[in-house]
Write a protein that holds these residues in place. Structure first.
Motif, PDB file in Angstrom:
ATOM      1  N   LEU A  98      -8.920 -31.526 -17.711  1.00  0.00           N
ATOM      2  CA  LEU A  98      -7.517 -31.303 -17.353  1.00  0.00           C
ATOM      3  C   LEU A  98      -7.408 -30.623 -16.001  1.00  0.00           C
ATOM      4  N   LEU A  99      -8.291 -29.663 -15.739  1.00  0.00           N
ATOM      5  CA  LEU A  99      -8.296 -28.964 -14.457  1.00  0.00           C
ATOM      6  C   LEU A  99      -8.545 -29.963 -13.322  1.00  0.00           C
ATOM      7  N   LYS A 105      -4.156 -34.420  -8.978  1.00  0.00           N
ATOM      8  CA  LYS A 105      -2.871 -35.084  -9.277  1.00  0.00           C
ATOM      9  C   LYS A 105      -3.089 -36.514  -9.786  1.00  0.00           C
ATOM     10  N   ILE A 106      -3.997 -36.638 -10.728  1.00  0.00           N
ATOM     11  CA  ILE A 106      -4.291 -37.932 -11.331  1.00  0.00           C
ATOM     12  C   ILE A 106      -3.226 -38.266 -12.368  1.00  0.00           C
ATOM     13  N   ARG A 107      -2.599 -39.404 -12.227  1.00  0.00           N
ATOM     14  CA  ARG A 107      -1.586 -39.865 -13.175  1.00  0.00           C
ATOM     15  C   ARG A 107      -2.253 -40.705 -14.256  1.00  0.00           C
ATOM     16  N   ILE A 108      -2.118 -40.284 -15.480  1.00  0.00           N
ATOM     17  CA  ILE A 108      -2.703 -41.031 -16.592  1.00  0.00           C
ATOM     18  C   ILE A 108      -1.803 -42.219 -16.924  1.00  0.00           C
ATOM     19  N   LYS A 109      -2.360 -43.416 -16.833  1.00  0.00           N
ATOM     20  CA  LYS A 109      -1.568 -44.617 -17.118  1.00  0.00           C
ATOM     21  C   LYS A 109      -1.308 -44.727 -18.620  1.00  0.00           C
ATOM     22  N   PHE A 235      -5.547 -20.445 -16.674  1.00  0.00           N
ATOM     23  CA  PHE A 235      -5.747 -21.822 -16.225  1.00  0.00           C
ATOM     24  C   PHE A 235      -4.987 -22.066 -14.928  1.00  0.00           C
ATOM     25  N   TRP A 236      -3.739 -21.608 -14.863  1.00  0.00           N
ATOM     26  CA  TRP A 236      -2.922 -21.815 -13.674  1.00  0.00           C
ATOM     27  C   TRP A 236      -3.542 -21.106 -12.459  1.00  0.00           C
ATOM     28  N   ASN A 237      -4.037 -19.905 -12.667  1.00  0.00           N
ATOM     29  CA  ASN A 237      -4.695 -19.176 -11.572  1.00  0.00           C
ATOM     30  C   ASN A 237      -5.956 -19.899 -11.102  1.00  0.00           C
ATOM     31  N   ASP A 238      -6.715 -20.433 -12.056  1.00  0.00           N
ATOM     32  CA  ASP A 238      -7.910 -21.213 -11.703  1.00  0.00           C
ATOM     33  C   ASP A 238      -7.520 -22.449 -10.892  1.00  0.00           C
ATOM     34  N   LEU A 239      -6.428 -23.086 -11.294  1.00  0.00           N
ATOM     35  CA  LEU A 239      -5.966 -24.279 -10.587  1.00  0.00           C
ATOM     36  C   LEU A 239      -5.525 -23.947  -9.168  1.00  0.00           C
ATOM     37  N   LYS A 240      -4.843 -22.816  -9.016  1.00  0.00           N
ATOM     38  CA  LYS A 240      -4.392 -22.414  -7.675  1.00  0.00           C
ATOM     39  C   LYS A 240      -5.582 -22.105  -6.766  1.00  0.00           C
TER      40      LYS A 240
END
Length: 244
Positions: A98-99, A105-109, A235-240
């Motif tokens: 997910l990270l 910014k992968i869009r899951i079809k 998770f959000w902090n890791d993503l940033k």
């Protein structure tokens, strides 16, 4: 609500943008959302209606679910569908995956089952409204406390008292019908929505055509939500840090 001669309507003005709002009278207190600026009020509907601002736990985001703008908005935070993965309850996706998806910014079809579920949602919502005897609408919300805490809900009543998550898949229908419980891999999603709305309960509505709808009441779990928010914030902090 059926308006009779005793429940005539009066005009008030939004104190934020001065938009004229038509409200009923003599039916007690109601919540009103300004159609223009989305400010919210509690209205005392006496003969001379008066009202005051209330701080809701969320902001209404005027955006259409499924649109390109909505996809971009989802990148600005974490939605309810992210919660089970972040909590380690999603058997099909890891936190690491997910990270990676959110960073890039992968869009899951949508597969066939997902597309069918989306196409059935309006019909399912109508059946839920008939069962519940209320009207609900899909809506996008952002937490007033955490600007990264988002929710695209399948249905919220106009008075903000009822929220529903709709599922139209064969597997989830069979699972819920056989156990009379919400599958574990959806529990985080429901509690995430309750964290955003601060409501005491959410309805989990499973629907398939020509079969009886299944409704499970899921109550707010404060202990779980505290852990959920802690994990989501991490998770959000890791993503940033990865440059999202």
């Amino acid at each position: 609500m059926i308006y009779t001669e005793e429940t005539l309507k009066s005009i008030i003005r939004c104190t934020t943008c001065q938009q004229r709002l038509r409200v009923p009278i003599n039916i007690g207190q109601i919540r009103v959302t300004c159609s223009k600026c989305k400010s919210c009020f509690i209205v005392d509907t006496g003969n001379k209606p008066h009202y005051h601002h209330v701080q809701l736990p969320y902001q209404v985001i005027d955006i259409q679910q499924g649109s390109t703008a909505w996809l971009a908005w989802r990148d600005s935070g974490l939605g309810s569908s992210d919660a089970p993965t972040i909590m380690g309850e999603n058997p099909w996706k890891s936190r690491k995956q997910l990270l990676y998806e959110k960073k890039n910014k992968i869009r899951i079809k949508a597969n066939a089952a997902m597309a069918r579920g989306t196409s059935l949602e309006p019909e399912a919502r109508k059946k839920y409204e008939e069962m519940k005897k209320i009207s609900v609408h899909p809506i996008c919300l952002k937490s007033s406390k955490f600007d990264w805490l988002l929710a695209s809900v399948d249905g919220l009543s106009k008075d903000g008292r009822f929220v529903v998550e709709i599922k139209c898949g064969n597997s989830v229908y069979r699972n819920t019908r056989s156990t009379n419980k919400v599958p574990k891999y959806y529990y985080g999603q429901l509690q995430h929505i309750l964290a955003v709305t601060d409501l005491p309960m959410i309805d989990f509505w499973c629907y398939l055509p020509d079969l009886p709808g299944i409704n499970i009441n899921v109550y707010k779990d404060d202990r779980y939500i505290a852990e959920l928010l802690e994990n989501e914030m991490e998770f959000w902090n890791d993503l940033k840090k990865l440059g999202n």
